[in-house]
Design a protein around this motif. Structure first.
Motif, short mmCIF file in Angstrom:
data_model
loop_
_atom_site.label_atom_id
_atom_site.label_comp_id
_atom_site.label_asym_id
_atom_site.label_seq_id
_atom_site.Cartn_x
_atom_site.Cartn_y
_atom_site.Cartn_z
N THR A 190 64.26 27.70 30.77
CA THR A 190 64.78 26.97 31.92
C THR A 190 65.79 25.91 31.48
OG1 THR A 190 64.11 25.56 33.77
CG2 THR A 190 62.80 25.38 31.80
N GLY A 191 66.69 25.55 32.37
CA GLY A 191 67.72 24.54 32.07
C GLY A 191 68.79 24.60 33.13
N GLU A 192 69.66 23.59 33.17
CA GLU A 192 70.71 23.59 34.20
C GLU A 192 71.86 24.51 33.80
OE1 GLU A 192 73.26 19.67 32.99
OE2 GLU A 192 71.56 19.35 34.31
N SER A 193 72.82 24.66 34.69
CA SER A 193 73.94 25.57 34.43
C SER A 193 74.71 25.13 33.18
CB SER A 193 74.89 25.56 35.64
OG SER A 193 75.97 26.44 35.41
N GLY A 194 74.91 26.08 32.27
CA GLY A 194 75.66 25.79 31.04
C GLY A 194 74.81 25.27 29.91
N ALA A 195 73.49 25.14 30.14
CA ALA A 195 72.60 24.60 29.09
C ALA A 195 72.40 25.61 27.95
CB ALA A 195 71.25 24.22 29.69
N GLY A 196 72.49 26.90 28.28
CA GLY A 196 72.34 27.93 27.25
C GLY A 196 71.15 28.85 27.45
N LYS A 197 70.72 29.02 28.71
CA LYS A 197 69.56 29.89 28.99
C LYS A 197 69.84 31.33 28.58
CE LYS A 197 69.52 28.77 33.37
NZ LYS A 197 70.53 27.71 33.36
N THR A 198 71.01 31.83 28.98
CA THR A 198 71.34 33.23 28.69
C THR A 198 71.49 33.45 27.19
OG1 THR A 198 72.46 33.38 30.82
CG2 THR A 198 72.95 35.11 29.24
N GLU A 199 72.13 32.49 26.49
CA GLU A 199 72.29 32.61 25.04
C GLU A 199 70.93 32.62 24.35
OE1 GLU A 199 74.90 33.20 22.93
OE2 GLU A 199 75.85 33.68 24.84
N ASN A 200 70.04 31.74 24.80
CA ASN A 200 68.71 31.69 24.19
C ASN A 200 67.90 32.94 24.49
OD1 ASN A 200 67.78 29.02 22.74
ND2 ASN A 200 69.27 28.43 24.28
N THR A 201 68.09 33.49 25.69
CA THR A 201 67.42 34.75 26.03
C THR A 201 67.88 35.85 25.08
OG1 THR A 201 67.29 34.09 28.35
CG2 THR A 201 67.00 36.42 27.89
N LYS A 202 69.18 35.88 24.81
CA LYS A 202 69.73 36.88 23.88
C LYS A 202 69.13 36.70 22.49
CE LYS A 202 74.25 36.77 25.83
NZ LYS A 202 75.67 36.70 25.58
N LYS A 203 68.96 35.43 22.08
CA LYS A 203 68.40 35.16 20.75
C LYS A 203 66.94 35.63 20.68
CE LYS A 203 71.93 32.93 18.87
NZ LYS A 203 72.99 33.70 19.52
N VAL A 204 66.19 35.44 21.77
CA VAL A 204 64.79 35.90 21.81
C VAL A 204 64.74 37.43 21.72
CG1 VAL A 204 62.72 36.09 23.26
CG2 VAL A 204 63.88 33.90 23.06
N ILE A 205 65.61 38.10 22.48
CA ILE A 205 65.67 39.57 22.46
C ILE A 205 66.03 40.05 21.05
CG2 ILE A 205 66.93 41.60 23.31
CD1 ILE A 205 67.20 40.04 26.02
N THR A 206 66.99 39.35 20.42
CA THR A 206 67.40 39.70 19.05
C THR A 206 66.21 39.60 18.10
OG1 THR A 206 69.64 38.89 19.43
CG2 THR A 206 68.95 39.06 17.15
#
Length: 256
Positions: A190-206
């Motif tokens: 969770t986080g506000e717009s631009g915080a990096g939720k999608t990037e962190n999700t990608k890192k978890v998937i990786t």
């Protein structure tokens, strides 16, 4: 035309060993020594709001009772003196808690102490800090070598309290719980717009892809499962993302 690298950007070179991630995960001995020598008075060191920056600043309590919320407190910050209600004044934590890995352990848990801890760790290039069950990740807007195969090996099979704070320690816990208990596990990002939720999700998937496919070594001919999973992201997002005030390419996807 290639864009200039970000300051602090550490480039990964194909075929070479991954850079040493230690300085991005743990404070140095010199840092710890400097933190212990910070001036501190257990009864008088306090935080007060700073109206100029919207943050907090450290001062010395000259008069007033912090235990009584209605009491008026006089706080000296540098050469200036300010009067605040006791409820607006927070105690400063002892120096041993500087750059604390888990903020649950802080003696005084007030807003200023939490912000100060996150700020000092962030300035020391440590972007991950625990807050109980959560890990708080502050966007460095730089590329740090903390999501490499070398780092994956540090967290593989380790308990959370055995290794420095990291997104992958949470992912590892969820993965091991799933294997041990044969039950679904969920991670909330969770986080506000631009915080990096999608990037962190990608890192978890990786990470999950690296762990689930073995050692993470890639063969030359066959594209790894990890790369295939992560590569689906840009295609989906090119159709479904939206522009926000803080992020031109804001993800509109929930991910399971």
């Amino acid at each position: 035309r290639t864009s200039p690298p970000l300051p602090g950007h550490i480039k990964l070179v194909k075929g070479q060993a991954d850079p040493d991630p230690t300085e991005f995960l743990l404070p140095s001995i010199e840092m710890k020594r400097a933190d212990q020598q910070k001036p501190y008075d257990s009864k008088k060191s306090v935080w007060v709001a700073d109206p100029k920056t919207g943050g907090y600043r450290e001062g010395i309590l000259e008069s007033g009772d912090l235990e009584d919320p209605a009491s008026k407190c006089v706080v000296a910050v540098g050469h200036e003196k300010f009067t605040h209600k006791a409820a607006e004044v927070g105690k400063v934590n002892p120096p041993k808690f500087e750059k604390c890995e888990d903020m649950v352990n802080l003696t005084f848990l007030n807003d200023a102490s939490v912000f100060w801890n996150l700020k000092t760790r962030y300035q020391a290039k440590m972007i991950h800090t625990y807050s109980g069950l959560f890990v708080v990740v502050v966007n460095p807007y730089k590329r740090y070598p903390i999501y490499t195969h070398r780092v994956c090996k540090i967290y593989l099979g380790k308990r959370r309290n055995e290794v420095p704070p990291h997104l992958w320690a949470i992912a590892e816990t969820a993965y091991r719980n799933m294997i041990a208990n044969t039950k679904n596990n969920a991670m909330l990002i969770t986080g506000e717009s631009g915080a990096g939720k999608t990037e962190n999700t990608k890192k978890v998937i990786t990470y999950l892809a690296m762990v689930a496919t073995g050692s993470g070594k890639k063969s030359e001919k066959k594209v790894s499962l990890e790369d295939q999973i992560v590569a689906t992201n840009p295609i989906l997002e090119s159709y479904g993302n939206a522009k926000t005030a803080r992020n031109d390419n804001s993800s509109r996807f929930g991910k399971f």
